[in-house]
Write an enzyme that holds these catalytic residues in place. Structure first.
Site, PDB file in Angstrom:
ATOM      1  N   ASP A 167      -1.559  -0.663   5.932  1.00 52.60           N
ATOM      2  CA  ASP A 167      -1.741  -0.091   7.269  1.00 52.60           C
ATOM      3  C   ASP A 167      -3.192  -0.120   7.713  1.00 52.60           C
ATOM      4  OD1 ASP A 167      -2.364   1.943   5.253  1.00 52.60           O
ATOM      5  OD2 ASP A 167      -2.653   3.275   6.967  1.00 52.60           O
ATOM      6  N   ASP A 185       0.866  -1.173   0.000  1.00 48.12           N
ATOM      7  CA  ASP A 185       0.000   0.000   0.000  1.00 48.12           C
ATOM      8  C   ASP A 185       0.907   1.228   0.000  1.00 48.12           C
ATOM      9  OD1 ASP A 185      -2.406   1.590   0.426  1.00 48.12           O
ATOM     10  OD2 ASP A 185      -1.667   1.830   2.482  1.00 48.12           O
ATOM     11  N   ASP A 231      -0.158   5.152   0.977  1.00 48.71           N
ATOM     12  CA  ASP A 231      -0.378   6.108   2.070  1.00 48.71           C
ATOM     13  C   ASP A 231      -0.482   5.379   3.407  1.00 48.71           C
ATOM     14  OD1 ASP A 231      -1.073   8.727   0.481  1.00 48.71           O
ATOM     15  OD2 ASP A 231      -2.183   7.100  -0.477  1.00 48.71           O
TER      16      ASP A 231
END
Length: 243
Positions: free
Chosen positions: A175, A9, A11
């Site tokens: 995240d 991922d 961001d």
């Protein structure tokens, strides 16, 4: 376990982009006569793409200030966000500790790397380029690259197919709960890091298969599996912090 593909991922996983996204969002709404919102409020909306972020932010504003609905047009605000984010990209974002080391080590070992984000491709490409991360990736998939986005299983299956791998030798790290669900839905290994956004909720609650303190720790785990060194496998549904 041997892994041939690792997907990341963007961001909250590779790069901390919250401050500059919030700045772009605030400049966009200010240009339409709306007062700035706290960075923390914008941060918890990160994860579905900038369009979805702005629509959710505007929905909150309209609930508090319904009189604005007659003069504030979402499409115009979205266009403003696009313009301002092009300006703020790279002004305050930074790769997380261990990110560069992890990408470099995995790339050197011949592992195929993908960046898979719900951020629109044009924005993702710009963030990666600004931080000189683009050269590490064999494939970048944005939130508008396909007809679906994470957590739809088609996204990571697309990565596996494009990179010529198999789901059982592919891992995805993020995240957020969206990343964990995307990995599970696609049948690839679900990893997570604890320092990102995840809508303000603990990532442990999403029960990734493994939780790493940093991406450098994740790279060590992956490389150990390729070298034949023993790797610890989880026997419970609880996430484990790698040492």
């Amino acid at each position: 376990m041997r892994y041939d593909i690792v997907s990341f991922d963007l961001d909250g996983t590779l790069v901390d982009t919250a401050a500059e996204i919030a700045e772009a969002a605030n400049r966009a709404i200010e240009s339409h006569g709306i007062a700035r919102r706290p960075v923390s409020e914008v941060t918890v909306l990160i994860g579905a793409g900038t369009r979805e972020l702005m629509l959710k932010l505007l929905a909150r504003v309209m609930i508090e200030q319904p009189h604005l609905a007659d003069r504030v047009h979402p499409d115009q605000v979205l266009a403003s966000m696009d313009e301002h984010y092009a300006v703020t990209t790279g002004t305050s974002s930074v790769p997380y500790p261990g990110a560069l080391e992890a990408l470099s080590a995995l790339k050197a070992a011949g592992i195929k790397l993908a960046c898979v984000t719900n951020k629109e491709f044009r924005h993702a490409e710009r963030v990666l380029r600004v931080h000189r991360l683009d050269a590490y990736f064999d494939l970048v998939v944005g939130g508008d690259s396909l007809r679906v986005k994470k957590p739809d299983p088609g996204v990571l299956r697309h990565v596996v197919e494009r990179l010529g791998g198999s789901t059982d030798r592919t891992g995805h790290v993020g995240d957020s709960r969206v990343d964990v669900e995307a990995a599970r839905n696609a049948g690839v290994t679900a990893w997570a890091v604890p320092y990102g956004y995840n809508a303000g909720q603990p990532i442990e609650d999403a029960y990734p298969e493994r939780l790493f303190p940093s991406l450098a720790d994740l790279a060590q785990h992956v490389l150990a599996g390729r070298s034949g060194a023993p790797c610890v496998s989880l026997t419970s549904t609880q996430p484990t912090i790698s040492s």
